[in-house]
Motif scaffolding. Structure first.
Motif, PDB file in Angstrom:
ATOM      1  N   LYS A   1       2.302  -2.786   4.496  1.00  0.00           N
ATOM      2  CA  LYS A   1       2.538  -1.361   4.719  1.00  0.00           C
ATOM      3  C   LYS A   1       3.841  -0.934   4.055  1.00  0.00           C
ATOM      4  CE  LYS A   1       3.429   1.912   8.504  1.00  0.00           C
ATOM      5  NZ  LYS A   1       3.428   2.094   9.973  1.00  0.00           N
ATOM      6  N   MET A   2       3.775   0.098   3.205  1.00  0.00           N
ATOM      7  CA  MET A   2       4.990   0.658   2.632  1.00  0.00           C
ATOM      8  C   MET A   2       5.770   1.358   3.742  1.00  0.00           C
ATOM      9  SD  MET A   2       6.802   3.485   1.500  1.00  0.00           S
ATOM     10  CE  MET A   2       5.628   4.829   1.464  1.00  0.00           C
ATOM     11  N   ARG A   3       6.999   0.926   3.938  1.00  0.00           N
ATOM     12  CA  ARG A   3       7.835   1.492   4.996  1.00  0.00           C
ATOM     13  C   ARG A   3       8.991   2.278   4.388  1.00  0.00           C
ATOM     14  NH1 ARG A   3       5.566  -3.224   6.804  1.00  0.00           N
ATOM     15  NH2 ARG A   3       4.847  -3.232   8.981  1.00  0.00           N
TER      16      ARG A   3
ATOM     17  N   PHE B   1       0.837  -1.199   0.000  1.00  0.00           N
ATOM     18  CA  PHE B   1       0.000   0.000   0.000  1.00  0.00           C
ATOM     19  C   PHE B   1       0.873   1.252   0.000  1.00  0.00           C
ATOM     20  CE2 PHE B   1      -2.680   2.801   3.026  1.00  0.00           C
ATOM     21  CZ  PHE B   1      -3.085   3.607   1.974  1.00  0.00           C
ATOM     22  N   VAL B   2       0.759   2.028  -1.089  1.00  0.00           N
ATOM     23  CA  VAL B   2       1.493   3.286  -1.226  1.00  0.00           C
ATOM     24  C   VAL B   2       0.466   4.414  -1.315  1.00  0.00           C
ATOM     25  CG1 VAL B   2       3.263   4.539  -2.503  1.00  0.00           C
ATOM     26  CG2 VAL B   2       3.242   2.034  -2.554  1.00  0.00           C
ATOM     27  N   PRO B   3       0.267   5.175  -0.241  1.00  0.00           N
ATOM     28  CA  PRO B   3      -0.758   6.224  -0.232  1.00  0.00           C
ATOM     29  C   PRO B   3      -0.642   7.180  -1.413  1.00  0.00           C
ATOM     30  CG  PRO B   3       0.127   5.917   1.972  1.00  0.00           C
ATOM     31  CD  PRO B   3       0.980   5.087   1.050  1.00  0.00           C
ATOM     32  N   THR B   4      -1.804   7.519  -1.971  1.00  0.00           N
ATOM     33  CA  THR B   4      -2.001   8.427  -3.117  1.00  0.00           C
ATOM     34  C   THR B   4      -1.584   7.805  -4.449  1.00  0.00           C
ATOM     35  OG1 THR B   4       0.133   9.613  -3.133  1.00  0.00           O
ATOM     36  CG2 THR B   4      -1.566  10.422  -1.602  1.00  0.00           C
ATOM     37  N   TYR B   5      -1.060   6.594  -4.421  1.00  0.00           N
ATOM     38  CA  TYR B   5      -0.681   5.931  -5.669  1.00  0.00           C
ATOM     39  C   TYR B   5      -1.642   4.788  -6.012  1.00  0.00           C
ATOM     40  CZ  TYR B   5       3.705   8.486  -6.136  1.00  0.00           C
ATOM     41  OH  TYR B   5       4.637   9.479  -6.309  1.00  0.00           O
TER      42      TYR B   5
ATOM     43  N   LEU C   1       7.700  10.126  -0.335  1.00  0.00           N
ATOM     44  CA  LEU C   1       6.633   9.146  -0.145  1.00  0.00           C
ATOM     45  C   LEU C   1       6.117   9.201   1.293  1.00  0.00           C
ATOM     46  CD1 LEU C   1       8.144   6.062  -2.014  1.00  0.00           C
ATOM     47  CD2 LEU C   1       6.235   7.485  -2.781  1.00  0.00           C
ATOM     48  N   ASN C   2       4.819   8.996   1.436  1.00  0.00           N
ATOM     49  CA  ASN C   2       4.199   9.016   2.761  1.00  0.00           C
ATOM     50  C   ASN C   2       3.963   7.593   3.249  1.00  0.00           C
ATOM     51  OD1 ASN C   2       3.905  11.903   2.999  1.00  0.00           O
ATOM     52  ND2 ASN C   2       2.257  11.765   1.486  1.00  0.00           N
ATOM     53  N   GLU C   3       4.545   7.275   4.383  1.00  0.00           N
ATOM     54  CA  GLU C   3       4.321   5.966   4.988  1.00  0.00           C
ATOM     55  C   GLU C   3       2.917   5.938   5.584  1.00  0.00           C
ATOM     56  OE1 GLU C   3       6.243   3.691   8.756  1.00  0.00           O
ATOM     57  OE2 GLU C   3       7.647   4.258   7.166  1.00  0.00           O
ATOM     58  N   PRO C   4       2.097   4.951   5.238  1.00  0.00           N
ATOM     59  CA  PRO C   4       0.717   4.940   5.734  1.00  0.00           C
ATOM     60  C   PRO C   4       0.646   4.740   7.245  1.00  0.00           C
ATOM     61  CG  PRO C   4       1.224   2.888   4.601  1.00  0.00           C
ATOM     62  CD  PRO C   4       2.378   3.800   4.361  1.00  0.00           C
TER      63      PRO C   4
ATOM     64  N   ALA D   1      -8.243   1.510   7.145  1.00  0.00           N
ATOM     65  CA  ALA D   1      -9.263   2.017   6.227  1.00  0.00           C
ATOM     66  C   ALA D   1      -9.214   1.274   4.889  1.00  0.00           C
ATOM     67  CB  ALA D   1      -9.070   3.517   6.010  1.00  0.00           C
ATOM     68  N   VAL D   2      -8.001   1.041   4.386  1.00  0.00           N
ATOM     69  CA  VAL D   2      -7.861   0.292   3.133  1.00  0.00           C
ATOM     70  C   VAL D   2      -8.305  -1.152   3.335  1.00  0.00           C
ATOM     71  CG1 VAL D   2      -6.206  -0.606   1.458  1.00  0.00           C
ATOM     72  CG2 VAL D   2      -6.056   1.760   2.188  1.00  0.00           C
TER      73      VAL D   2
END
Length: 285
Positions: free
Chosen positions: A247-249, A216-220, A260-263, A270-271
Motif C-alpha cells: 500500500k502506498m502510504r 500500488f499507486v491509485p490512478t497510476y 497522491l491518493n492513499e489507497p 480490489a487490486v
C-alpha cells in the motif's frame, strides 16, 4: 585490498519486516530514482555543503565547514524537528555518516547473538556495490558472523555487472516494481524501468530473487493493461519468489506530492482480487 567507505544514513538493529527473522538493517545514502511517494526522501541525494540546512535550523544545532566538507551537529540542542531535511534542495541529510567495512562489522558484532541476518537497503544500496562486496566477504569470512543470512533490498535500477559483484555472497534480493510501462514508471519515479525489468529477470534466472513487490499507486499503476503486464511478469518468475502488494502510504512524503491518493482497504482488496483472478496469490503489506 584498499579500504572503501560508504555513506550510511542509518542502522536499525532489530527489524522483523525486512526479511525473515530478526534482522539488522543498514540504510545506505543516495538513490538513482525519485519516487513521488518516497517517505525517506532525505536518503536520495548527497550533501553539497550549501549551508541551507544550517541557516534554517531553529536551534542553530548545525554548522558546516565547506572547505573540509564537514558537518557538525549538536545533539544536545537539536530537537529533531526535521527542518533541515525539509529545506534541503538535494533531498539529503546532514546526519548520514561515512563508515568503513570494519565500522559496520563492529556494529554487527555488538548484536550478532540477537539477529538471524542483515538486510542492506537505501537509498539505493547497489550504487555502492564494490563496498558491499568487501562487507559481505568480511561477513562470510568472519567466524562469528558467517552464519548470518544476507539480503539486499534494491530498486533494481542498475546494470548487470553490479549484481555480479555481490551475487556469490548474498542469500537473495528483494526488488520493487513501480510500474511495467516505462512511461508510467517515469511518472512515478522520474526514470525509465528498462534496467529494473532486466534485473528482475536476471536475478530470477540466477535463483536469487526472493521477493518482488508492487507498490500500488491509485490512478497510476492500476489500469487493466498495467495489471495484466505485471501479472504476466510475475507468472514468469519462479514460484518460490514471494509476490507482494504494498500500500502506498502518504506518511512522510514530500509536500509537493500530497495530491497522491492513499489507497483504501477496499481498493487494495480490489487490486488483489484482480491478481487472484489471474491465478496469482499476493501478500498485502
Amino acid at each position: 585490498m584498499r579500504e572503501l567507505r560508504a555513506n550510511i544514513s542509518g542502522i536499525i538493529k532489530s527489524s522483523v519486516i525486512d526479511g525473515p527473522g530478526n534482522r539488522m538493517v543498514i540504510f545506505f545514502q543516495a538513490c538513482n530514482l525519485n519516487c513521488m511517494y518516497c517517505h525517506n526522501s532525505h536518503t536520495i541525494g548527497l550533501c553539497n555543503y550549501c549551508e541551507i540546512c544550517a541557516t534554517a535550523c531553529p536551534t542553530q544545532s548545525l554548522a558546516i565547514d565547506k572547505e573540509k566538507k564537514q558537518i557538525f551537529h549538536n545533539d544536545v540542542t537539536c530537537t529533531h524537528c526535521d527542518t533541515c531535511l525539509k529545506v534541503c534542495p538535494e533531498n539529503s541529510s546532514p546526519f548520514y555518516k561515512s563508515m568503513s567495512v570494519n565500522d559496520l562489522i563492529s556494529e554487527i558484532l555488538e548484536i550478532k547473538d540477537f539477529i538471524s541476518g542483515i538486510t542492506v537497503s537505501g537509498g539505493e544500496v547497489m550504487l555502492q556495490a564494490k563496498f558491499l562486496e568487501q562487507l559481505f566477504i568480511s561477513i562470510r569470512n568472519h567466524t562469528e558472523l558467517k552464519a548470518l543470512s544476507i539480503l539486499i533490498d534494491s530498486n533494481g535500477n542498475v546494470d548487470q555487472n553490479r549484481w555480479e559483484t555481490v551475487l556469490d555472497w548474498v542469500d537473495g534480493f528483494m526488488i520493487d516494481i513501480k510500474a511495467y510501462s516505462p512511461d508510467i514508471h517515469k511518472q512515478i519515479t522520474g526514470f525509465s524501468n528498462e534496467k529494473i525489468l532486466k534485473s528482475i529477470h536476471y536475478l530470477n534466472l540466477k535463483g536469487k530473487l526472493k521477493e518482488l513487490r508492487l507498490v500500488f499507486v491509485p490512478t497510476y499503476n492500476d489500469s487493466d493493461e498495467e495489471i495484466k503486464k505485471i501479472t504476466d511478469l510475475m507468472k514468469r518468475l519462479s514460484p518460490e519468489v514471494k509476490k507482494v502488494l504494498i500500500k502506498m502510504r502518504k506518511h512522510g512524503i514530500r509536500e509537493k506530492y500530497n495530491f497522491l491518493n492513499e489507497p483504501s482497504l477496499d481498493e487494495m482488496k480490489a487490486v488483489l482480487n484482480r491478481f487472484e483472478t489471474a491465478g496469482l496469490n499476493l501478500l498485502i503489506i
